[in-house]
Design a protein around this motif. Structure first.
Motif, short mmCIF file in Angstrom:
data_model
loop_
_atom_site.label_atom_id
_atom_site.label_comp_id
_atom_site.label_asym_id
_atom_site.label_seq_id
_atom_site.Cartn_x
_atom_site.Cartn_y
_atom_site.Cartn_z
N MET A 1 0.82 -1.20 0.00
CA MET A 1 0.00 0.00 0.00
C MET A 1 0.87 1.27 0.00
N ALA A 2 1.89 1.29 0.83
CA ALA A 2 2.78 2.44 0.90
C ALA A 2 3.55 2.62 -0.40
N ASP A 3 3.90 1.49 -1.05
CA ASP A 3 4.60 1.56 -2.33
C ASP A 3 3.71 2.17 -3.40
N ASP A 4 2.41 1.82 -3.38
CA ASP A 4 1.48 2.39 -4.36
C ASP A 4 1.34 3.90 -4.19
N LEU A 5 1.27 4.35 -2.94
CA LEU A 5 1.16 5.78 -2.65
C LEU A 5 2.43 6.51 -3.08
N ALA A 6 3.57 5.95 -2.77
CA ALA A 6 4.84 6.57 -3.16
C ALA A 6 4.97 6.64 -4.68
N SER A 7 4.54 5.59 -5.36
CA SER A 7 4.57 5.55 -6.83
C SER A 7 3.64 6.62 -7.42
N PHE A 8 2.46 6.73 -6.83
CA PHE A 8 1.48 7.72 -7.29
C PHE A 8 2.02 9.14 -7.08
N GLN A 9 2.62 9.41 -5.93
CA GLN A 9 3.18 10.73 -5.65
C GLN A 9 4.33 11.05 -6.60
N ALA A 10 5.14 10.08 -6.91
CA ALA A 10 6.25 10.28 -7.85
C ALA A 10 5.72 10.63 -9.23
N LYS A 11 4.65 9.95 -9.65
CA LYS A 11 4.06 10.24 -10.96
C LYS A 11 3.44 11.63 -10.99
N LEU A 12 2.83 12.06 -9.90
CA LEU A 12 2.27 13.41 -9.84
C LEU A 12 3.37 14.47 -9.94
N GLN A 13 4.49 14.24 -9.26
CA GLN A 13 5.60 15.18 -9.34
C GLN A 13 6.18 15.21 -10.75
N ALA A 14 6.28 14.04 -11.38
CA ALA A 14 6.77 13.98 -12.76
C ALA A 14 5.81 14.71 -13.69
N LEU A 15 4.50 14.58 -13.44
CA LEU A 15 3.50 15.27 -14.25
C LEU A 15 3.68 16.78 -14.15
N GLY A 16 3.92 17.29 -12.97
CA GLY A 16 4.12 18.73 -12.78
C GLY A 16 5.32 19.25 -13.56
N ARG A 17 6.43 18.53 -13.48
CA ARG A 17 7.64 18.95 -14.20
C ARG A 17 7.43 18.86 -15.71
N SER A 18 6.85 17.76 -16.16
CA SER A 18 6.62 17.55 -17.58
C SER A 18 5.62 18.57 -18.14
N ALA A 19 4.56 18.83 -17.37
CA ALA A 19 3.55 19.79 -17.81
C ALA A 19 4.13 21.19 -17.94
N SER A 20 4.92 21.61 -16.97
CA SER A 20 5.53 22.94 -17.04
C SER A 20 6.40 23.09 -18.28
N LYS A 21 7.19 22.07 -18.56
CA LYS A 21 8.08 22.12 -19.72
C LYS A 21 7.29 22.13 -21.03
#
Length: 158
Positions: free
Chosen positions: A1-21
């Motif tokens: 469960m914690a791994d899923d949350l960490a994975s989801f948070q990492a994808k959200l952070q990647a989305l923010g960086r990718s979207a800005s660029k």
């Protein structure tokens, strides 16, 4: 469960960086395209007005006419503008002027003569170049930004 949350948070952070660029590039391309349209439609006398058309991240230079801003926060806000200290008359060209009196003793010139007696200026017809360019390029800009957002989401999902 914690791994899923960490994975989801990492994808959200990647989305923010990718979207800005991706969105930033799309906004810059669209702003330059709208400026090119405005320059092409701009009436030219001495070329100062045409040279003053541009875009910037953040606020427009002082004394310029702005189409408006795209973006809510200061980091992702583009302003398209026309006019500067030399081409202060941008709004007069865009919207025209109505007939008006030119004050007695002013430094205004009317048909090459100094106005020492007071005179009437007939006004100038509008020669819009700025807002028609925006209206022409707006739909394409919106679609380009939507595609950039989709691309950013796909990049972040992988």
């Amino acid at each position: 469960m914690a791994d899923d949350l960490a994975s989801f948070q990492a994808k959200l952070q990647a989305l923010g960086r990718s979207a800005s660029k991706c969105v930033g590039k799309a906004m810059e391309t669209s702003a330059e395209e709208i400026c090119d349209l405005a320059r092409a439609a701009c009436p030219v006398d001495d070329g100062d007005l045409k040279k003053s058309i541009g875009w910037t991240w953040g606020d427009a230079p002082k004394g310029s006419v702005s189409i408006g801003t795209v973006g809510d926060n200061a980091a992702m806000r583009i302003t398209i503008y026309a006019g500067d200290a030399k081409a202060y008359y941008a709004r007069w060209v865009e919207f025209g002027t109505k007939a008006h009196a030119i004050g007695k003793g002013s430094n205004s010139k009317l048909k090459g003569k100094s106005n020492q007696t007071g005179a009437q200026h007939n006004g100038a017809r509008a020669r819009p170049f700025f807002f028609p360019a925006y209206r022409l390029g707006r739909k394409r800009a919106i679609n380009r930004i939507k595609r950039a957002i989709s691309k950013a989401v796909k990049e972040a999902a992988t």
